[in-house]
Design a protein around this motif. Structure first.
Motif, PDB file in Angstrom:
ATOM      1  N   GLY A  23       6.742 -14.729  12.170  1.00 56.15           N
ATOM      2  CA  GLY A  23       8.205 -14.641  12.045  1.00 56.15           C
ATOM      3  C   GLY A  23       8.567 -14.225  10.630  1.00 56.15           C
ATOM      4  N   GLU A  70       5.880 -10.453  13.617  1.00 57.73           N
ATOM      5  CA  GLU A  70       7.307 -10.621  13.938  1.00 57.73           C
ATOM      6  C   GLU A  70       7.511 -10.065  15.342  1.00 57.73           C
ATOM      7  N   ASN A 103       7.830 -19.854   8.034  1.00 58.62           N
ATOM      8  CA  ASN A 103       8.961 -19.976   7.120  1.00 58.62           C
ATOM      9  C   ASN A 103      10.278 -19.889   7.879  1.00 58.62           C
ATOM     10  N   THR A 154      11.984 -16.792   0.672  1.00 59.32           N
ATOM     11  CA  THR A 154      12.235 -15.918   1.822  1.00 59.32           C
ATOM     12  C   THR A 154      13.730 -15.547   1.814  1.00 59.32           C
ATOM     13  N   TYR A 193      15.908 -16.229   4.197  1.00 61.63           N
ATOM     14  CA  TYR A 193      16.662 -17.403   4.658  1.00 61.63           C
ATOM     15  C   TYR A 193      16.716 -18.471   3.580  1.00 61.63           C
TER      16      TYR A 193
HETATM   17  C1  SAM Z   1      15.174 -17.642  11.207  1.00 63.95           C
HETATM   18  S1  SAM Z   1      14.224 -16.199  11.038  1.00 63.95           S
HETATM   19  C2  SAM Z   1      13.390 -16.446   9.468  1.00 63.95           C
HETATM   20  C3  SAM Z   1      12.867 -15.166   8.887  1.00 63.95           C
HETATM   21  C4  SAM Z   1      12.050 -15.324   7.582  1.00 63.95           C
HETATM   22  N1  SAM Z   1      10.810 -16.041   7.833  1.00 63.95           N
HETATM   23  C5  SAM Z   1      12.830 -16.001   6.500  1.00 63.95           C
HETATM   24  O1  SAM Z   1      12.502 -17.138   6.154  1.00 63.95           O
HETATM   25  O2  SAM Z   1      13.766 -15.386   5.965  1.00 63.95           O
HETATM   26  C6  SAM Z   1      12.908 -16.484  12.207  1.00 63.95           C
HETATM   27  C7  SAM Z   1      12.126 -15.228  12.540  1.00 63.95           C
HETATM   28  O3  SAM Z   1      11.031 -15.586  13.376  1.00 63.95           O
HETATM   29  C8  SAM Z   1      10.903 -14.619  14.411  1.00 63.95           C
HETATM   30  N2  SAM Z   1      10.245 -15.302  15.562  1.00 63.95           N
HETATM   31  C9  SAM Z   1      10.762 -16.311  16.272  1.00 63.95           C
HETATM   32  N3  SAM Z   1       9.903 -16.697  17.238  1.00 63.95           N
HETATM   33  C10 SAM Z   1       8.814 -15.896  17.121  1.00 63.95           C
HETATM   34  C11 SAM Z   1       7.591 -15.805  17.832  1.00 63.95           C
HETATM   35  N4  SAM Z   1       7.349 -16.607  18.893  1.00 63.95           N
HETATM   36  N5  SAM Z   1       6.663 -14.895  17.439  1.00 63.95           N
HETATM   37  C12 SAM Z   1       6.938 -14.071  16.389  1.00 63.95           C
HETATM   38  N6  SAM Z   1       8.087 -14.108  15.683  1.00 63.95           N
HETATM   39  C13 SAM Z   1       9.021 -15.013  16.029  1.00 63.95           C
HETATM   40  C14 SAM Z   1      12.329 -14.204  14.709  1.00 63.95           C
HETATM   41  O4  SAM Z   1      12.409 -12.966  15.343  1.00 63.95           O
HETATM   42  C15 SAM Z   1      12.932 -14.198  13.305  1.00 63.95           C
HETATM   43  O5  SAM Z   1      12.822 -12.933  12.676  1.00 63.95           O
END
Ligand code: SAM
Length: 214
Positions: A46, A69, A115, A192, A194
């Motif tokens: 992610g 991702e 994260n 990150t 977020y």
């Molecule tokens: C809330 S965002 C956080 C993004 C980044 N890690 C940050 O901290 O800024 C969560 C991310 O995880 C990805 N994600 C959620 N579930 C996932 C999965 N099962 N496999 C891969 N990516 C996933 C989402 O698409 C999203 O981009």
């Protein structure tokens, strides 16, 4: 994360060239085949827009990183950032965490970063949380025996749930803090997207390292 459909997403990803792994299964499940050396391999699940993986890879040139991702249009932004950085120790792959045991050999990954994973606050959705015990079993399979998960989130509900899951599944916890930015662990922290946003809004950041159970 809601993302507007990116124009020319496929072309933009293709322009990032060999940092993009379009089919992990082709790599014969050994992540070492993805890189031209035998250095350890860490994955971020992610990765969002890629700030963390770029900052962490810059600090650790002798480690290989794979950013995972599931949303293609988000990964494009990470891929372009990595390409622009000139880093050679990072690759990206569009896939879902639930596929990881199909993509990697057992005991082939050194560390997993989670994260600001989506919190899925409703209890009927708890199996979707990336720290649910079903996911911990997947991570346990692909991690080496001394492998670790490094997890951080602003979401206290998700953090408390995750600590319970780690404990129930016998992961050993270390370097636990409920306020990363005012802790001794801040020195090596890489922010990150977020994290920058939510710490800027006054939220404290929770962080823990969990060691794979024997
Ligand atoms: C809330 S965002 C956080 C993004 C980044 N890690 C940050 O901290 O800024 C969560 C991310 O995880 C990805 N994600 C959620 N579930 C996932 C999965 N099962 N496999 C891969 N990516 C996933 C989402 O698409 C999203 O981009």
């Amino acid at each position: 994360m809601r993302v507007k459909k990116k124009k020319h997403g496929a072309e933009r990803m293709a322009a990032c060239g060999d940092i993009v792994i379009s089919d992990l299964k082709i790599a014969e499940k050994n992540p070492k085949n993805l890189f031209p050396n035998d250095n350890e391999v860490r994955i971020e699940i992610g990765c969002g827009k890629g700030d963390f993986i770029v900052g962490t890879a810059e600090k650790n040139p002798d480690v290989n990183f794979l950013a995972i991702e599931r949303v293609h249009d988000v990964l494009v932004m990470a891929a372009e950032k990595i390409k622009a950085s000139g880093l050679t120790n990072v690759k990206v792959c569009c896939c879902d965490a639930k596929e990881l045991t199909e993509l990697f050999d057992a005991k082939s990954i050194d560390r997993i970063y989670l994260n600001f994973s989506d919190p899925w606050p409703k209890s009927r959705h708890e199996k979707r949380r990336l720290t649910h015990r079903n996911f911990l079993e997947i991570y346990k399979t692909i991690l080496k025996d001394d492998g670790e998960i490094h997890f951080k989130t602003d979401n206290r509900g998700l953090f408390d749930f995750s600590l319970e899951e780690f404990k129930e599944m016998n992961w050993m916890l270390d370097k636990l803090t409920f306020d990363l930015h005012n802790s001794e662990y801040m020195e090596n922290n890489v922010m990150t997207e977020y994290e920058r946003r939510f710490s800027g809004l006054g939220f404290s950041i929770n962080r823990v390292e969990a060691k794979k159970p024997l």
